[in-house]
Design a protein around this motif. Structure first.
Motif, PDB file in Angstrom:
ATOM      1  N   GLN A  87       8.811  15.037  30.017  1.00  0.00           N
ATOM      2  CA  GLN A  87       8.261  14.414  28.802  1.00  0.00           C
ATOM      3  C   GLN A  87       8.301  15.358  27.613  1.00  0.00           C
ATOM      4  O   GLN A  87       7.954  14.964  26.502  1.00  0.00           O
ATOM      5  CB  GLN A  87       6.822  13.965  29.058  1.00  0.00           C
TER       6      GLN A  87
ATOM      7  N   THR B 279      10.887  17.363  25.467  1.00  0.00           N
ATOM      8  CA  THR B 279      12.335  17.420  25.281  1.00  0.00           C
ATOM      9  C   THR B 279      12.659  18.042  23.926  1.00  0.00           C
ATOM     10  O   THR B 279      11.769  18.282  23.111  1.00  0.00           O
ATOM     11  CB  THR B 279      12.955  16.009  25.369  1.00  0.00           C
ATOM     12  N   VAL B 280      13.951  18.279  23.713  1.00  0.00           N
ATOM     13  CA  VAL B 280      14.394  18.889  22.466  1.00  0.00           C
ATOM     14  C   VAL B 280      14.916  17.802  21.533  1.00  0.00           C
ATOM     15  O   VAL B 280      15.829  17.057  21.876  1.00  0.00           O
ATOM     16  CB  VAL B 280      15.525  19.909  22.726  1.00  0.00           C
ATOM     17  N   GLU B 281      14.291  17.722  20.372  1.00  0.00           N
ATOM     18  CA  GLU B 281      14.765  16.791  19.344  1.00  0.00           C
ATOM     19  C   GLU B 281      15.800  17.529  18.497  1.00  0.00           C
ATOM     20  O   GLU B 281      15.530  18.612  17.983  1.00  0.00           O
ATOM     21  CB  GLU B 281      13.574  16.350  18.486  1.00  0.00           C
ATOM     22  N   LEU B 282      16.985  16.941  18.366  1.00  0.00           N
ATOM     23  CA  LEU B 282      18.100  17.630  17.715  1.00  0.00           C
ATOM     24  C   LEU B 282      18.356  17.081  16.312  1.00  0.00           C
ATOM     25  O   LEU B 282      17.832  16.016  15.948  1.00  0.00           O
ATOM     26  CB  LEU B 282      19.359  17.474  18.580  1.00  0.00           C
ATOM     27  N   PRO B 283      19.180  17.767  15.514  1.00  0.00           N
ATOM     28  CA  PRO B 283      19.508  17.266  14.172  1.00  0.00           C
ATOM     29  C   PRO B 283      20.219  15.910  14.244  1.00  0.00           C
ATOM     30  O   PRO B 283      20.787  15.540  15.281  1.00  0.00           O
ATOM     31  CB  PRO B 283      20.459  18.333  13.624  1.00  0.00           C
TER      32      PRO B 283
ATOM     33  N   ARG C 295      20.185  15.068  23.702  1.00  0.00           N
ATOM     34  CA  ARG C 295      18.791  15.454  23.950  1.00  0.00           C
ATOM     35  C   ARG C 295      18.635  15.928  25.394  1.00  0.00           C
ATOM     36  O   ARG C 295      18.024  16.968  25.664  1.00  0.00           O
ATOM     37  CB  ARG C 295      17.860  14.264  23.694  1.00  0.00           C
TER      38      ARG C 295
ATOM     39  N   GLN D 221      17.823  27.535  15.590  1.00  0.00           N
ATOM     40  CA  GLN D 221      16.596  26.978  15.012  1.00  0.00           C
ATOM     41  C   GLN D 221      15.364  27.224  15.878  1.00  0.00           C
ATOM     42  O   GLN D 221      14.243  27.200  15.369  1.00  0.00           O
ATOM     43  CB  GLN D 221      16.781  25.475  14.754  1.00  0.00           C
ATOM     44  N   LEU D 222      15.560  27.452  17.160  1.00  0.00           N
ATOM     45  CA  LEU D 222      14.411  27.792  18.010  1.00  0.00           C
ATOM     46  C   LEU D 222      14.295  29.300  18.220  1.00  0.00           C
ATOM     47  O   LEU D 222      13.470  29.753  19.023  1.00  0.00           O
ATOM     48  CB  LEU D 222      14.501  27.069  19.359  1.00  0.00           C
TER      49      LEU D 222
ATOM     50  N   PRO E 158      16.045  23.864   6.797  1.00  0.00           N
ATOM     51  CA  PRO E 158      15.097  22.816   7.214  1.00  0.00           C
ATOM     52  C   PRO E 158      15.091  22.724   8.744  1.00  0.00           C
ATOM     53  O   PRO E 158      16.158  22.721   9.363  1.00  0.00           O
ATOM     54  CB  PRO E 158      15.679  21.551   6.575  1.00  0.00           C
ATOM     55  N   GLN E 159      13.911  22.682   9.330  1.00  0.00           N
ATOM     56  CA  GLN E 159      13.814  22.690  10.795  1.00  0.00           C
ATOM     57  C   GLN E 159      14.192  21.324  11.349  1.00  0.00           C
ATOM     58  O   GLN E 159      13.427  20.364  11.223  1.00  0.00           O
ATOM     59  CB  GLN E 159      12.391  23.076  11.216  1.00  0.00           C
ATOM     60  N   GLN E 160      15.363  21.229  11.947  1.00  0.00           N
ATOM     61  CA  GLN E 160      15.837  19.949  12.488  1.00  0.00           C
ATOM     62  C   GLN E 160      15.828  19.921  14.003  1.00  0.00           C
ATOM     63  O   GLN E 160      16.106  18.892  14.610  1.00  0.00           O
ATOM     64  CB  GLN E 160      17.245  19.659  11.972  1.00  0.00           C
ATOM     65  N   VAL E 161      15.561  21.058  14.611  1.00  0.00           N
ATOM     66  CA  VAL E 161      15.411  21.094  16.071  1.00  0.00           C
ATOM     67  C   VAL E 161      13.922  21.265  16.341  1.00  0.00           C
ATOM     68  O   VAL E 161      13.316  22.248  15.914  1.00  0.00           O
ATOM     69  CB  VAL E 161      16.210  22.253  16.689  1.00  0.00           C
ATOM     70  N   THR E 162      13.334  20.286  16.988  1.00  0.00           N
ATOM     71  CA  THR E 162      11.884  20.309  17.199  1.00  0.00           C
ATOM     72  C   THR E 162      11.570  19.954  18.649  1.00  0.00           C
ATOM     73  O   THR E 162      12.456  19.560  19.415  1.00  0.00           O
ATOM     74  CB  THR E 162      11.174  19.318  16.254  1.00  0.00           C
TER      75      THR E 162
ATOM     76  N   GLU F  23       9.827  17.585  21.243  1.00  0.00           N
ATOM     77  CA  GLU F  23       9.276  16.249  21.470  1.00  0.00           C
ATOM     78  C   GLU F  23       8.276  16.360  22.619  1.00  0.00           C
ATOM     79  O   GLU F  23       8.618  16.845  23.692  1.00  0.00           O
ATOM     80  CB  GLU F  23      10.416  15.283  21.817  1.00  0.00           C
TER      81      GLU F  23
ATOM     82  N   THR G 186       6.533  23.274  17.909  1.00  0.00           N
ATOM     83  CA  THR G 186       7.814  23.847  17.489  1.00  0.00           C
ATOM     84  C   THR G 186       7.630  25.286  17.003  1.00  0.00           C
ATOM     85  O   THR G 186       8.388  26.179  17.383  1.00  0.00           O
ATOM     86  CB  THR G 186       8.455  22.971  16.397  1.00  0.00           C
TER      87      THR G 186
END
Lengths: 278, 278
Positions: free
Chosen positions: A100, A102-106, A122, A159-160, B98-102, B104, B126
């Motif tokens: 539950q 997960t990685v949200e991508l551009p 994802r 980004q991470l 801009p942070q686009q990898v977040t 979830e 994040t």
């Protein structure tokens, strides 16, 4: 070479090991994978190859259940290439609970292959992030064959702030030019003969661009029409910027042509980088 | 104690350091934060306190711009507590793009505080994931004051296989019982006097549960009505299971009462764990 099936066992064996290079795979290895391992050997002291057919990156009607699993043969090949550890976890070990987090991508993750495989990237990014955290490599090697995946892994890593360097490795091709892929073995003899035409199309577009063609929309449409006429079901043919996979501006020189199309029940992807003069 | 403002500089200073304990904060430190540092000292050899007011976890109409920034005073307090490094990066260093990898999070991230602060926990998770990757701590300490945040950090850590142990630290309270919070300083004198009533409500619910009350919905509604009658604008009062923050089943003993409510322009949160006999 050690073959390890659990995270706990892996942690015991990697304790104190530095300079790890990770090659994440779904197994059913071919020369393309072995080339990744060869590159990995050049970059680090200790090569871990993960083998895991990741359910999270397969869609509902995709080939998760029939994806070829050939661990024994894979291990023989990896031993000969000089891998140090094969990490082949079970699904229960990697996903003890429903995943539950997960990685949200551009947004680009929803274009190209992402438009046809919702949630695919994802799922791929999430398992790679988990593998990075488990293996803690200094370097990870991905093939350019999965160009969009490679791009997104770089984005995720940047980004991470992951302490991992991502290396992209050139696509390995059969003698006729077809990009090696585990899915090639789904092809029957006639399909295998036809398959190379995807690559030949990319080569044709590359030549046109190097000859000065600038109407990319037309090049894309022509290629899709030609493939369709030969019996392919085309997902997309797209000319994009290497730097962000967006539609290229007029002054961009580093381009990539990406394509995905079906031959019968088999989905093939390929891509080709183009450097154009401006 | 070193005060470090860039990721690059931090990497230089942390090279070869092991047993790092991270205390992530948004600064404007009070005794609650200092208690986290004290706990951190007990758990590891090297304590890094991060100070970063994270824009990603503030909503459009929230108090990001007026959130108190008191770095100089914070550093004095941390020096006295024996922190080894204060890491106070700039927004440009942590979010160069801009942070686009977040991250979830599970659906529970959209309940309780998440229902009133859309995207808050995604932003918090994040930045914490980024800080984990930058600092690479073995342990991180969070306050139980932000109970839902602590729960979600544990979930993130487990589900992403992060090599970090999460320690939850007890809420520190003023002599009248009010949970310490940077936002308490937004309160005027009359509000400060009233503020403790949030805590007193939780204590009342705890007593009722320990006395055998089982109609949690009624307890929640009564508490909200009482607060409203005293002039609070209540976001929620909720009795939940400690293990998953879901509504508790009849046989669950480890409960937590959580509340969020506004006094004037200030949003206060608090919670109280309850162990009931069954």
């Amino acid at each position: 070479m050690l073959v390890i099936h659990t995270i706990a066992e892996l942690h015991v064996h990697l304790r104190g090991v530095t300079g790890i290079v990770l090659v994440p795979t779904m197994g059913n290895l071919h020369q393309g994978h072995l080339d990744l391992v060869r590159i990995a050997r050049q970059y680090g002291q200790f090569v871990v190859v993960s083998i895991f057919v990741n359910p999270l990156q397969f869609g509902m009607n995709e080939d998760y259940s029939k994806y070829p699993r050939t661990l024994e043969q894979d291990c023989k090949m990896l031993e000969q290439c000089g891998a140090d550890v094969v990490f082949a976890p079970s699904e229960r070990d990697l996903y003890p609970q429903p995943q539950q987090v997960t990685v949200e991508l551009p947004p680009i993750a929803n274009e190209l292959c992402g438009a046809f495989r919702p949630g695919h990237f994802r799922g791929a990014a999430t398992v790679v992030l988990k593998l990075f955290n488990i293996v803690q490599p200094r370097i990870a090697v991905f093939g350019k064959k999965d160009y969009q995946q490679l791009y997104l892994m770089r984005q995720m890593t940047a980004q991470l702030n992951l302490p991992v360097e991502i290396i992209g490795s050139e696509t390995v091709r059969a003698s006729d030019g077809l990009a090696l892929s585990s899915r090639n073995q789904y092809l029957n003899v006639a399909e295998r003969t036809e398959a190379v035409f995807l690559y030949q199309n990319l080569v044709g577009i590359r030549l046109a661009i190097m000859d000065g063609a600038t109407d990319f929309f037309k090049l894309e449409r022509q290629a899709m029409e030609v493939l369709s006429a030969r019996g392919w079901r085309v997902d997309y043919v797209a000319i994009r910027s290497q730097s962000n996979l967006a539609e290229p501006t007029a002054c961009e020189c580093n381009l990539v042509i990406l394509a995905a199309a079906w031959l019968g029940k088999t989905r093939l992807i390929d891509n080709l980088e183009v450097l154009r003069d401006r």
